[in-house]
Design a protein around this motif. Structure first.
Motif, PDB file in Angstrom:
ATOM      1  N   SER A 132       6.479 -12.657  15.710  1.00  0.00           N
ATOM      2  CA  SER A 132       7.642 -13.301  15.089  1.00  0.00           C
ATOM      3  C   SER A 132       7.179 -14.367  14.146  1.00  0.00           C
ATOM      4  O   SER A 132       7.590 -14.580  13.060  1.00  0.00           O
ATOM      5  N   GLY A 133       6.078 -15.116  14.399  1.00  0.00           N
ATOM      6  CA  GLY A 133       5.299 -16.034  13.660  1.00  0.00           C
ATOM      7  C   GLY A 133       4.987 -15.218  12.164  1.00  0.00           C
ATOM      8  O   GLY A 133       5.037 -15.971  11.116  1.00  0.00           O
ATOM      9  N   ALA A 134       4.141 -14.211  12.645  1.00  0.00           N
ATOM     10  CA  ALA A 134       3.530 -13.426  11.424  1.00  0.00           C
ATOM     11  C   ALA A 134       4.596 -12.962  10.525  1.00  0.00           C
ATOM     12  O   ALA A 134       4.725 -12.874   9.269  1.00  0.00           O
ATOM     13  N   GLN A 135       5.699 -12.377  11.263  1.00  0.00           N
ATOM     14  CA  GLN A 135       6.916 -11.926  10.594  1.00  0.00           C
ATOM     15  C   GLN A 135       7.683 -12.919   9.767  1.00  0.00           C
ATOM     16  O   GLN A 135       7.928 -12.898   8.635  1.00  0.00           O
ATOM     17  N   SER A 136       7.602 -14.127  10.336  1.00  0.00           N
ATOM     18  CA  SER A 136       8.322 -15.384   9.674  1.00  0.00           C
ATOM     19  C   SER A 136       7.611 -15.680   8.190  1.00  0.00           C
ATOM     20  O   SER A 136       8.064 -15.967   7.015  1.00  0.00           O
ATOM     21  N   ALA A 137       6.110 -15.518   8.445  1.00  0.00           N
ATOM     22  CA  ALA A 137       5.188 -15.933   7.317  1.00  0.00           C
ATOM     23  C   ALA A 137       5.288 -14.753   6.148  1.00  0.00           C
ATOM     24  O   ALA A 137       5.367 -15.182   5.043  1.00  0.00           O
ATOM     25  N   THR A 138       5.611 -13.831   6.625  1.00  0.00           N
ATOM     26  CA  THR A 138       5.774 -12.630   5.730  1.00  0.00           C
ATOM     27  C   THR A 138       7.086 -12.369   5.059  1.00  0.00           C
ATOM     28  O   THR A 138       6.995 -12.438   3.740  1.00  0.00           O
ATOM     29  N   GLU A 139       8.056 -13.000   5.918  1.00  0.00           N
ATOM     30  CA  GLU A 139       9.374 -13.372   5.239  1.00  0.00           C
ATOM     31  C   GLU A 139       9.388 -14.149   4.320  1.00  0.00           C
ATOM     32  O   GLU A 139      10.177 -14.235   2.943  1.00  0.00           O
ATOM     33  N   GLU A 140       8.944 -15.306   4.622  1.00  0.00           N
ATOM     34  CA  GLU A 140       8.835 -16.503   3.544  1.00  0.00           C
ATOM     35  C   GLU A 140       7.891 -16.162   2.104  1.00  0.00           C
ATOM     36  O   GLU A 140       8.180 -16.221   1.039  1.00  0.00           O
ATOM     37  N   ARG A 141       7.036 -15.152   2.415  1.00  0.00           N
ATOM     38  CA  ARG A 141       6.042 -14.882   1.280  1.00  0.00           C
ATOM     39  C   ARG A 141       6.964 -13.832   0.474  1.00  0.00           C
ATOM     40  O   ARG A 141       6.921 -13.957  -0.979  1.00  0.00           O
ATOM     41  N   THR A 142       7.729 -13.027   1.074  1.00  0.00           N
ATOM     42  CA  THR A 142       8.626 -12.239   0.337  1.00  0.00           C
ATOM     43  C   THR A 142       9.558 -12.873  -0.534  1.00  0.00           C
ATOM     44  O   THR A 142       9.907 -12.598  -1.530  1.00  0.00           O
ATOM     45  N   ARG A 143      10.117 -14.082   0.439  1.00  0.00           N
ATOM     46  CA  ARG A 143      11.013 -14.690  -0.359  1.00  0.00           C
ATOM     47  C   ARG A 143      10.499 -15.608  -1.778  1.00  0.00           C
ATOM     48  O   ARG A 143      11.301 -15.428  -2.835  1.00  0.00           O
ATOM     49  N   VAL A 144       9.577 -16.149  -1.645  1.00  0.00           N
ATOM     50  CA  VAL A 144       8.925 -16.711  -2.827  1.00  0.00           C
ATOM     51  C   VAL A 144       8.447 -15.861  -3.998  1.00  0.00           C
ATOM     52  O   VAL A 144       8.730 -16.007  -5.072  1.00  0.00           O
ATOM     53  N   ILE A 145       8.055 -14.765  -3.586  1.00  0.00           N
ATOM     54  CA  ILE A 145       7.650 -13.550  -4.485  1.00  0.00           C
ATOM     55  C   ILE A 145       9.089 -13.309  -5.100  1.00  0.00           C
ATOM     56  O   ILE A 145       9.100 -13.095  -6.548  1.00  0.00           O
ATOM     57  N   GLY A 202       5.366  -9.469 -14.123  1.00  0.00           N
ATOM     58  CA  GLY A 202       4.323  -9.957 -13.230  1.00  0.00           C
ATOM     59  C   GLY A 202       3.625  -8.800 -12.330  1.00  0.00           C
ATOM     60  O   GLY A 202       4.440  -7.810 -12.054  1.00  0.00           O
ATOM     61  N   PHE A 203       2.394  -9.047 -11.814  1.00  0.00           N
ATOM     62  CA  PHE A 203       1.935  -8.150 -10.884  1.00  0.00           C
ATOM     63  C   PHE A 203       0.640  -8.889 -10.205  1.00  0.00           C
ATOM     64  O   PHE A 203       0.146  -9.938 -10.599  1.00  0.00           O
ATOM     65  N   ARG A 204       0.465  -8.246  -9.114  1.00  0.00           N
ATOM     66  CA  ARG A 204      -0.699  -8.829  -7.811  1.00  0.00           C
ATOM     67  C   ARG A 204      -0.505 -10.371  -7.672  1.00  0.00           C
ATOM     68  O   ARG A 204      -1.351 -11.033  -7.894  1.00  0.00           O
ATOM     69  N   PRO A 205       0.848 -10.501  -7.103  1.00  0.00           N
ATOM     70  CA  PRO A 205       0.927 -12.089  -6.790  1.00  0.00           C
ATOM     71  C   PRO A 205      -0.174 -12.404  -5.837  1.00  0.00           C
ATOM     72  O   PRO A 205      -0.156 -11.781  -4.747  1.00  0.00           O
ATOM     73  N   GLU A 206      -0.282 -13.638  -5.814  1.00  0.00           N
ATOM     74  CA  GLU A 206      -1.015 -14.381  -4.683  1.00  0.00           C
ATOM     75  C   GLU A 206      -0.231 -15.488  -4.313  1.00  0.00           C
ATOM     76  O   GLU A 206       0.115 -16.283  -5.129  1.00  0.00           O
ATOM     77  N   VAL A 207      -0.013 -15.555  -2.777  1.00  0.00           N
ATOM     78  CA  VAL A 207       0.993 -16.705  -2.354  1.00  0.00           C
ATOM     79  C   VAL A 207       0.289 -17.720  -1.395  1.00  0.00           C
ATOM     80  O   VAL A 207      -0.593 -17.026  -0.527  1.00  0.00           O
TER      81      VAL A 207
END
Length: 164
Positions: free
Chosen positions: A23-36, A97-102
């Protein structure tokens, strides 16, 4: 017997830690997806030549900067959100844009991505977009957008080739 009790306690603790990790990893992945998604949506607005829509992703106090080097000199351009919002053009822009780093730390995020830029269907330049975002009231907003203006081979064009 004592060993089995400790082993059971350790197994229970490990299971709880492992259960919490996704769930923590999922939350971080969700936040990463949101900012991208915010960065991608901002570029999509530019590609529609919709500068009002572009600035809707920004904080009211947001600013943009561009940096270009030519003949050994650096040229910087600065715009406030309101100046960017008032931009008028008859040209058709495409920015991809391509290859985002977050990077995310609490309410602060950055998205660094390469981009290529076309004006009226012709290649103009490429470089790096660096978005700084802040999260307020549950929403990510662009605080700054800084980009470099370069030509190949100093930068890369989109790996999908020219836009269609």
């Amino acid at each position: 017997m004592q060993f089995l009790k400790y082993r059971a306690v350790l197994a229970f603790a490990a299971a709880n830690i492992l259960a919490a990790a996704p769930s923590g990893a999922q939350s971080a992945t969700e936040e990463r997806t949101r900012v991208i998604a915010i960065a991608d949506s901002a570029l999509a607005a530019i590609s529609r030549t919709d500068f009002v829509g572009f600035t809707d992703f920004m904080l009211d106090s947001a600013v943009t900067f561009s940096a270009r080097e030519a003949d050994g000199k650096t040229s910087l351009a600065f715009r406030t959100r309101m100046q960017q919002r008032a931009t008028q053009t008859n040209s058709k822009f495409t920015e991809r844009g391509f290859r985002p780093e977050v990077q995310i730390s609490g309410p602060l995020a950055s998205v660094w991505m390469r981009y290529d830029f076309y004006t009226d269907g012709k290649f103009s330049h490429c470089g790096v977009d660096a978005f700084t975002m802040l999260k307020s009231d549950g929403r990510w907003r662009v605080a700054t957008l800084v980009w470099s203006v370069e030509q190949p081979p100093a930068c890369e064009k989109h790996p999908a080739g020219p836009p269609r």
